[in-house]
Scaffold this active site. Sequence first.
Site, PDB file in Angstrom:
ATOM      1  N   GLU A  78      37.256  82.770  50.679  1.00 55.82           N
ATOM      2  CA  GLU A  78      38.047  83.500  51.673  1.00 55.82           C
ATOM      3  C   GLU A  78      37.821  82.948  53.075  1.00 55.82           C
ATOM      4  O   GLU A  78      38.763  82.824  53.858  1.00 55.82           O
ATOM      5  CB  GLU A  78      37.702  84.999  51.645  1.00 55.82           C
ATOM      6  CG  GLU A  78      37.993  85.696  50.331  1.00 55.82           C
ATOM      7  CD  GLU A  78      39.483  85.816  49.988  1.00 55.82           C
ATOM      8  OE1 GLU A  78      40.327  85.330  50.760  1.00 55.82           O
ATOM      9  OE2 GLU A  78      39.778  86.389  48.931  1.00 55.82           O
ATOM     10  N   GLU A 109      42.856  87.325  55.592  1.00 55.92           N
ATOM     11  CA  GLU A 109      41.702  86.592  55.067  1.00 55.92           C
ATOM     12  C   GLU A 109      40.401  87.201  55.606  1.00 55.92           C
ATOM     13  O   GLU A 109      39.394  87.251  54.900  1.00 55.92           O
ATOM     14  CB  GLU A 109      41.780  85.102  55.399  1.00 55.92           C
ATOM     15  CG  GLU A 109      43.023  84.364  54.875  1.00 55.92           C
ATOM     16  CD  GLU A 109      43.250  84.440  53.363  1.00 55.92           C
ATOM     17  OE1 GLU A 109      42.425  85.034  52.648  1.00 55.92           O
ATOM     18  OE2 GLU A 109      44.273  83.917  52.901  1.00 55.92           O
ATOM     19  N   HIS A 112      39.715  90.103  53.500  1.00 54.63           N
ATOM     20  CA  HIS A 112      39.178  89.686  52.198  1.00 54.63           C
ATOM     21  C   HIS A 112      37.697  89.311  52.323  1.00 54.63           C
ATOM     22  O   HIS A 112      36.883  89.650  51.467  1.00 54.63           O
ATOM     23  CB  HIS A 112      39.978  88.509  51.621  1.00 54.63           C
ATOM     24  CG  HIS A 112      41.430  88.829  51.423  1.00 54.63           C
ATOM     25  ND1 HIS A 112      42.366  87.893  51.075  1.00 54.63           N
ATOM     26  CD2 HIS A 112      42.104  90.001  51.531  1.00 54.63           C
ATOM     27  CE1 HIS A 112      43.547  88.472  50.970  1.00 54.63           C
ATOM     28  NE2 HIS A 112      43.416  89.747  51.253  1.00 54.63           N
ATOM     29  N   TYR A 118      31.452  94.210  51.861  1.00 54.31           N
ATOM     30  CA  TYR A 118      31.445  95.615  51.437  1.00 54.31           C
ATOM     31  C   TYR A 118      30.941  95.749  49.995  1.00 54.31           C
ATOM     32  O   TYR A 118      30.129  96.626  49.697  1.00 54.31           O
ATOM     33  CB  TYR A 118      32.861  96.171  51.590  1.00 54.31           C
ATOM     34  CG  TYR A 118      33.053  97.613  51.185  1.00 54.31           C
ATOM     35  CD1 TYR A 118      32.426  98.651  51.867  1.00 54.31           C
ATOM     36  CD2 TYR A 118      33.918  97.944  50.142  1.00 54.31           C
ATOM     37  CE1 TYR A 118      32.635  99.983  51.506  1.00 54.31           C
ATOM     38  CE2 TYR A 118      34.145  99.266  49.773  1.00 54.31           C
ATOM     39  CZ  TYR A 118      33.497 100.284  50.461  1.00 54.31           C
ATOM     40  OH  TYR A 118      33.718 101.588  50.101  1.00 54.31           O
ATOM     41  N   GLU A 182      45.194  78.771  46.853  1.00 56.99           N
ATOM     42  CA  GLU A 182      45.613  80.175  46.781  1.00 56.99           C
ATOM     43  C   GLU A 182      46.441  80.474  45.536  1.00 56.99           C
ATOM     44  O   GLU A 182      46.509  81.616  45.104  1.00 56.99           O
ATOM     45  CB  GLU A 182      46.419  80.546  48.028  1.00 56.99           C
ATOM     46  CG  GLU A 182      45.638  80.352  49.304  1.00 56.99           C
ATOM     47  CD  GLU A 182      46.090  81.292  50.403  1.00 56.99           C
ATOM     48  OE1 GLU A 182      47.162  81.047  50.974  1.00 56.99           O
ATOM     49  OE2 GLU A 182      45.379  82.271  50.677  1.00 56.99           O
ATOM     50  N   GLU A 216      47.599  87.800  48.333  1.00 52.57           N
ATOM     51  CA  GLU A 216      47.673  86.366  48.036  1.00 52.57           C
ATOM     52  C   GLU A 216      49.045  85.967  47.504  1.00 52.57           C
ATOM     53  O   GLU A 216      49.483  84.842  47.723  1.00 52.57           O
ATOM     54  CB  GLU A 216      46.584  85.954  47.040  1.00 52.57           C
ATOM     55  CG  GLU A 216      45.151  86.075  47.570  1.00 52.57           C
ATOM     56  CD  GLU A 216      44.886  85.282  48.841  1.00 52.57           C
ATOM     57  OE1 GLU A 216      45.616  84.309  49.130  1.00 52.57           O
ATOM     58  OE2 GLU A 216      43.939  85.638  49.564  1.00 52.57           O
ATOM     59  N   HIS A 219      50.917  85.201  50.547  1.00 51.46           N
ATOM     60  CA  HIS A 219      50.447  83.936  51.146  1.00 51.46           C
ATOM     61  C   HIS A 219      51.078  82.761  50.410  1.00 51.46           C
ATOM     62  O   HIS A 219      51.559  81.798  51.023  1.00 51.46           O
ATOM     63  CB  HIS A 219      48.919  83.803  51.059  1.00 51.46           C
ATOM     64  CG  HIS A 219      48.172  84.886  51.757  1.00 51.46           C
ATOM     65  ND1 HIS A 219      46.802  84.979  51.741  1.00 51.46           N
ATOM     66  CD2 HIS A 219      48.607  85.943  52.495  1.00 51.46           C
ATOM     67  CE1 HIS A 219      46.416  86.037  52.444  1.00 51.46           C
ATOM     68  NE2 HIS A 219      47.496  86.641  52.898  1.00 51.46           N
TER      69      HIS A 219
HETATM   70 FE    FE Z   1      45.185  83.817  51.224  1.00 48.62          FE
HETATM   71 MN    MN Z   2      42.474  85.654  50.683  1.00 51.63          MN
END
Ligand code: FE
Ligand code: MN
Length: 336
Positions: A78, A109, A112, A118, A182, A216, A219
């Site tokens: 990421e 991103e 992510h 987390y 990706e 994604e 993306h």
């Molecule tokens: Fe991405």
């Molecule tokens: Mn990502």
Amino acid sequence: MSNVKKTILNSSGTDPNKILPMKYKWAREHYKKGVANNWTPEEVNMQKDLETWKNPNILSEDERRLIIWNMGFFSTAESLTANNIVLAIYRHITNPECRQYLLRQAYEEAVHTDTFIYCCDTLSIAPDEVYNMYMTIPSIKAKDDFVVDMTKSIFDVNFKTDSNENIQRFVHDLVCYYIFMEGIFFYAGFVMMLSFLRQNKMTGVGEQFQYILRDESVHLAFGADLVNTIIEENPEIWTAEFKAKITENIKRSVQLEYEYAKDCLPRGILGLNAEAIHEYIKYIADRRLERIHLPKVYNAKNPFEWMSEIADLKKEKNFFETRVTEYKQGGMLSWD
Ligand code: FE
Ligand code: MN
């Protein structure tokens, strides 16, 4: 001055901040989709996952390995993708509506990256275990090295998209970043983690991956539109030799993803094995090739029909509509 032609690359004749009138409506649409899908990792409750993770009797060794391996790949991938956008792609894509999308993508991103912080925090996973895997696990390192090696041109500070040869190099790197990284390297992980979710195990982590997959897929759609538009405006770069090179590279990325799947899944679990994932990766590689107008090479069948509900770009719209409703109800996400 008012009639300067707006082009996707090198539109230096126009004010780079002048976003209206907009020429590339697809960039705007992807931006809107991104905003409509806003989420943060904290929205997902991890309590049940924590109980499962702490209990030595629920998950098998192989199941734990699969989760750790995927966190190991994604946690650093990421930030690699974020760096690509901010340090390399943004510099060369001067068109304002595309840049607006890139800013949105960069933010996603960051979300992510935050997701894996987390997950490590809530499950008390030692960061060293996960964050060093890009160096210590050969199948993960091979994927990262492949992307770093294939996006060298655009990271060169002196690189400019000022000739056909350089525009071709730029498209080469964009394909590597958007289509391989990706579009292929994330997908074995998505199948594995969403299989967990389907089996009602580690559903918090599974839902985090589900949100990431949805981002994604946008993306990827933006990246393909970007690549296709650059080629449309610079058709001389789209030579038979260049197309063959891209197809060769996609085959290499499929092989690397297969190696990674074998490493994550040395034995079949959750109704999954590395061979079925290989078949799935070949299936999606064909979809990626078609998306950038190249002939498919594998003719593989999709062994995970259930994934297409979530991942298939053609169903993107339904997918988003489903999610928005579910989100408003605050219920569990489920597209099975
Ligand atoms: Fe991405
Ligand atoms: Mn990502």
